[in-house]
Scaffold this active site. Structure first.
Site, PDB file in Angstrom:
ATOM      1  N   GLU A  40      -3.491  12.857   1.000  1.00 14.70           N
ATOM      2  CA  GLU A  40      -3.571  11.280   2.012  1.00 14.70           C
ATOM      3  C   GLU A  40      -2.389  12.063   2.930  1.00 14.70           C
ATOM      4  O   GLU A  40      -1.430  12.448   2.368  1.00 14.70           O
ATOM      5  CB  GLU A  40      -3.418  10.874   0.799  1.00 14.70           C
ATOM      6  CG  GLU A  40      -3.718   8.922   2.033  1.00 14.70           C
ATOM      7  CD  GLU A  40      -3.221   7.675   1.407  1.00 14.70           C
ATOM      8  OE1 GLU A  40      -3.779   6.588   1.704  1.00 14.70           O
ATOM      9  OE2 GLU A  40      -3.225   7.774   0.012  1.00 14.70           O
ATOM     10  N   LYS A 114     -10.073   5.475   5.875  1.00 14.27           N
ATOM     11  CA  LYS A 114      -9.884   4.275   4.234  1.00 14.27           C
ATOM     12  C   LYS A 114     -10.302   3.322   4.384  1.00 14.27           C
ATOM     13  O   LYS A 114      -9.927   2.110   5.426  1.00 14.27           O
ATOM     14  CB  LYS A 114      -8.090   4.140   4.275  1.00 14.27           C
ATOM     15  CG  LYS A 114      -7.955   4.055   2.571  1.00 14.27           C
ATOM     16  CD  LYS A 114      -7.062   4.209   2.703  1.00 14.27           C
ATOM     17  CE  LYS A 114      -5.654   3.687   1.204  1.00 14.27           C
ATOM     18  NZ  LYS A 114      -4.666   4.136   1.240  1.00 14.27           N
ATOM     19  N   CYS A 155      -7.371   7.495  -2.027  1.00 15.27           N
ATOM     20  CA  CYS A 155      -6.830   6.902  -2.280  1.00 15.27           C
ATOM     21  C   CYS A 155      -6.735   5.563  -3.090  1.00 15.27           C
ATOM     22  O   CYS A 155      -7.754   5.564  -4.248  1.00 15.27           O
ATOM     23  CB  CYS A 155      -5.712   6.500  -2.180  1.00 15.27           C
ATOM     24  SG  CYS A 155      -4.026   5.790  -3.082  1.00 15.27           S
TER      25      CYS A 155
END
Length: 289
Positions: A40, A114, A155
């Protein structure tokens, strides 16, 4: 199929970070990797929204994306750019945290923004509000490659198992979880959550990570956990990148996916149920992942 997890310690300087990742990409290629993955925020890790706005670019203009697409094309390799911070042009000024799957011809096979934002109070002195700077994505993504189907996450998504269930049921054999995982929560939760997502879905999980203290010229800096991990569909840890920047190699036999799901075919056993008050379809209100 040989995968390479690139573990980075980026700063808030995208040019410096690009040199670092290109060097590790070349190392991965020389080691025979077919699928290379970065973490990320490959382009920049910054605690300053002002600085982010000054160095981030729109997707079409981002030099990190352009350079890594060219590197993938020249090497003829698949590449997951874990994510890049990008300008969006949104009226509220928020950025995108976007993951890219690049084909061996350098073309973008898939994009994933995300979905889940890291809005947490880790401690009295560690407070994060990712949603203040980044807009959440709205769509789960599974993409085809020559070696199998890849489900994309980033994440904090790791804490939302229904997202990974949808990816597995959409055909994913490999789940990617590039991260800049917090040092405190990483110590407590990183490995166990990654192993759980692999076991629940009978998938390989590949999780390239940021590591160490990230110095910033325009902010306070932060520390990430490292330990890039590759997990087998039965839950074994196949590789651990430790805490230093570098390249971790792992060989994957995708036939293990079918064997694990044959032994415990849980992804075919979901049943509809009535959710408790305050929830919809067994998911928190407002969560459409």
């Amino acid at each position: 199929m040989r995968a390479a997890l690139i573990q980075l310690n980026v700063s808030d300087d995208p040019d410096e970070n690009l040199r670092q990742v290109l060097g590790m990409f070349r190392t991965a290629v020389a080691s025979g990797a077919n699928f290379i993955l970065t973490p990320e925020m490959t382009n920049c890790l910054s605690s300053s929204r002002t600085h982010q706005g000054s160095v981030y670019r729109h997707e079409a203009d981002d030099l990190t994306l352009q350079a890594l697409r060219q590197a993938a094309k020249e090497a003829g390799k698949h590449l997951l750019i874990g994510s890049l911070g990008l300008l969006t042009g949104d009226a509220d000024g928020r950025f995108a945290n976007r993951s890219f799957l690049i084909g061996p011809d350098g073309e973008i096979l898939a994009r994933y923004d995300k979905i889940h934002m890291f809005d947490v109070n880790v401690s009295e002195t560690e407070v994060y509000r990712e949603s203040a700077a980044y807009r959440p994505g709205e769509a789960a993504v599974v993409a085809d490659t020559s070696f199998g189907r890849v489900g994309m996450a980033v994440c904090y998504d790791l804490r939302f198992p229904h997202l990974f269930r949808s990816l597995a049921q959409g055909g994913a054999q490999i789940l990617t979880v590039p991260a800049a995982f917090n040092d405190t929560t990483g110590r407590a939760h990183w490995e166990v959550l990654l192993r759980a997502r692999a076991i629940e879905n009978g998938c390989f999980v590949l999780a390239p990570a940021q590591t160490g203290f990230h110095r910033e010229a325009h902010g306070r800096g932060r520390r990430t956990w490292g330990h890039s991990l590759a997990i087998a569909p039965w839950g074994e840890v196949l590789a651990d990148g430790g805490t230093e920047p570098g390249v971790t190699l792992v060989d994957l036999d995708l036939a293990q996916v079918g064997r694990a799901r044959g032994r415990v075919p849980a992804i075919t056993h979901d049943r509809a149920f009535t959710a408790p008050d305050g929830c919809s379809d067994g998911r928190p209100d407002g969560d459409t992942a």
